[in-house]
Design a protein around this motif. Structure first.
Motif, mmCIF file in Angstrom:
data_model
loop_
_atom_site.group_PDB
_atom_site.id
_atom_site.type_symbol
_atom_site.label_atom_id
_atom_site.label_comp_id
_atom_site.label_asym_id
_atom_site.label_seq_id
_atom_site.Cartn_x
_atom_site.Cartn_y
_atom_site.Cartn_z
ATOM 1 N N ASP A 129 0.822 -1.207 0.000
ATOM 2 C CA ASP A 129 0.000 0.000 0.000
ATOM 3 C C ASP A 129 0.863 1.267 0.000
ATOM 4 O O ASP A 129 0.526 2.265 -0.624
ATOM 5 N N GLU A 130 2.013 1.208 0.660
ATOM 6 C CA GLU A 130 2.907 2.364 0.679
ATOM 7 C C GLU A 130 3.659 2.491 -0.644
ATOM 8 O O GLU A 130 3.960 3.599 -1.087
ATOM 9 N N LEU B 243 3.541 5.801 -2.775
ATOM 10 C CA LEU B 243 4.783 6.426 -3.220
ATOM 11 C C LEU B 243 4.695 6.773 -4.706
ATOM 12 O O LEU B 243 5.048 7.870 -5.120
ATOM 13 N N GLY B 244 4.190 5.841 -5.501
ATOM 14 C CA GLY B 244 4.022 6.083 -6.933
ATOM 15 C C GLY B 244 3.090 7.235 -7.232
ATOM 16 O O GLY B 244 3.281 7.968 -8.198
ATOM 17 N N SER B 245 2.082 7.420 -6.394
ATOM 18 C CA SER B 245 1.117 8.499 -6.643
ATOM 19 C C SER B 245 1.726 9.877 -6.459
ATOM 20 O O SER B 245 1.158 10.878 -6.902
ATOM 21 N N TYR B 246 2.910 9.944 -5.828
ATOM 22 C CA TYR B 246 3.602 11.225 -5.617
ATOM 23 C C TYR B 246 4.749 11.448 -6.613
ATOM 24 O O TYR B 246 5.472 12.435 -6.506
ATOM 25 N N ALA B 247 4.929 10.542 -7.553
ATOM 26 C CA ALA B 247 6.023 10.675 -8.517
ATOM 27 C C ALA B 247 5.901 11.981 -9.305
ATOM 28 O O ALA B 247 4.822 12.347 -9.778
ATOM 29 N N LEU B 248 6.992 12.673 -9.400
ATOM 30 C CA LEU B 248 7.150 13.933 -10.142
ATOM 31 C C LEU B 248 6.287 15.087 -9.625
ATOM 32 O O LEU B 248 6.099 16.072 -10.330
ATOM 33 N N VAL B 249 5.813 15.006 -8.385
ATOM 34 C CA VAL B 249 5.035 16.130 -7.833
ATOM 35 C C VAL B 249 5.912 17.344 -7.564
ATOM 36 O O VAL B 249 5.399 18.453 -7.416
ATOM 37 N N GLY B 250 7.226 17.166 -7.540
ATOM 38 C CA GLY B 250 8.130 18.291 -7.312
ATOM 39 C C GLY B 250 8.496 19.078 -8.551
ATOM 40 O O GLY B 250 9.263 20.041 -8.476
ATOM 41 N N LEU B 251 7.953 18.686 -9.697
ATOM 42 C CA LEU B 251 8.251 19.407 -10.945
ATOM 43 C C LEU B 251 7.594 20.788 -10.962
ATOM 44 O O LEU B 251 6.515 20.971 -10.401
#
Length: 180
Positions: free
Chosen positions: A35-36, A40-48
């Motif tokens: 589940d984690e 984790l995948g759902s937050y990929a590239l949120v820092g762009l």
């Protein structure tokens, strides 16, 4: 058998760092917990920066882009293994970049999460997010169907079988380097 990856691309340019790939605030997620891993995948590239648009649509856990096309020095910054893991967990299968930070490239192999292809030409200036492409492993090429053009990729080399196996430890078990 000819291995291929097909789908829409997400295009970024140079020096995409690990903080942009997965910001430090999400490093408390444990990828070995299913589940984690998904979270984790759902937050990929949120820092762009906003200029790139959304990699994952609001309310979704996965991306619609199985391939990222990038410029130089993709994955620079810290040595966190979470960066390729987050991309893999989001649904990314390959990154095609002009060049990589060596630690990111190594972490792709170590984790077995995604294929780090290197382009011969600078594709991030010619390709656009949403275009349909095919990566052909046997021919070491990427076909941009939207542009109707074929581009050479550098061979994956010895990293290919390691990623195929699911990472460095899986590869070592598979080849008898370490006991099962």
């Amino acid at each position: 058998m000819n291995k291929v990856i097909q789908g829409k691309i997400f295009v970024v340019d140079d020096n995409i760092d690990t903080d942009q790939i997965i910001p430090a605030e999400y490093l408390t997620l444990v990828p070995s917990k299913p589940d984690e891993y998904e979270k984790l995948g759902s937050y990929a590239l949120v820092g762009l920066p906003d200029r790139y648009g959304k990699f994952i649509a609001p309310g979704q856990m996965k991306t619609t882009y199985p391939i990222i096309v990038a410029g130089e020095n993709f994955g620079c910054g810290s040595s966190r293994e979470h960066a390729p893991i987050a991309l893999g967990a989001s649904g990314v299968e390959a990154v095609v970049a002009q060049s990589y930070a060596r630690i990111f490239f190594r972490n792709c192999a170590a984790t077995g999460e995604l294929y780090p292809w290197e382009s011969v030409e600078r594709l991030c200036d010619e390709f656009q997010t949403g275009q349909e492409v095919t990566i052909d492993f046997d021919r070491n090429q990427i076909v941009n169907h939207s542009l109707n053009k074929v581009y050479a990729l550098k061979p994956l080399g010895e990293v290919g079988p390691v990623i195929d196996a699911g990472g460095i430890f899986a590869y070592a078990r598979q080849t008898g380097m370490i006991s099962r």
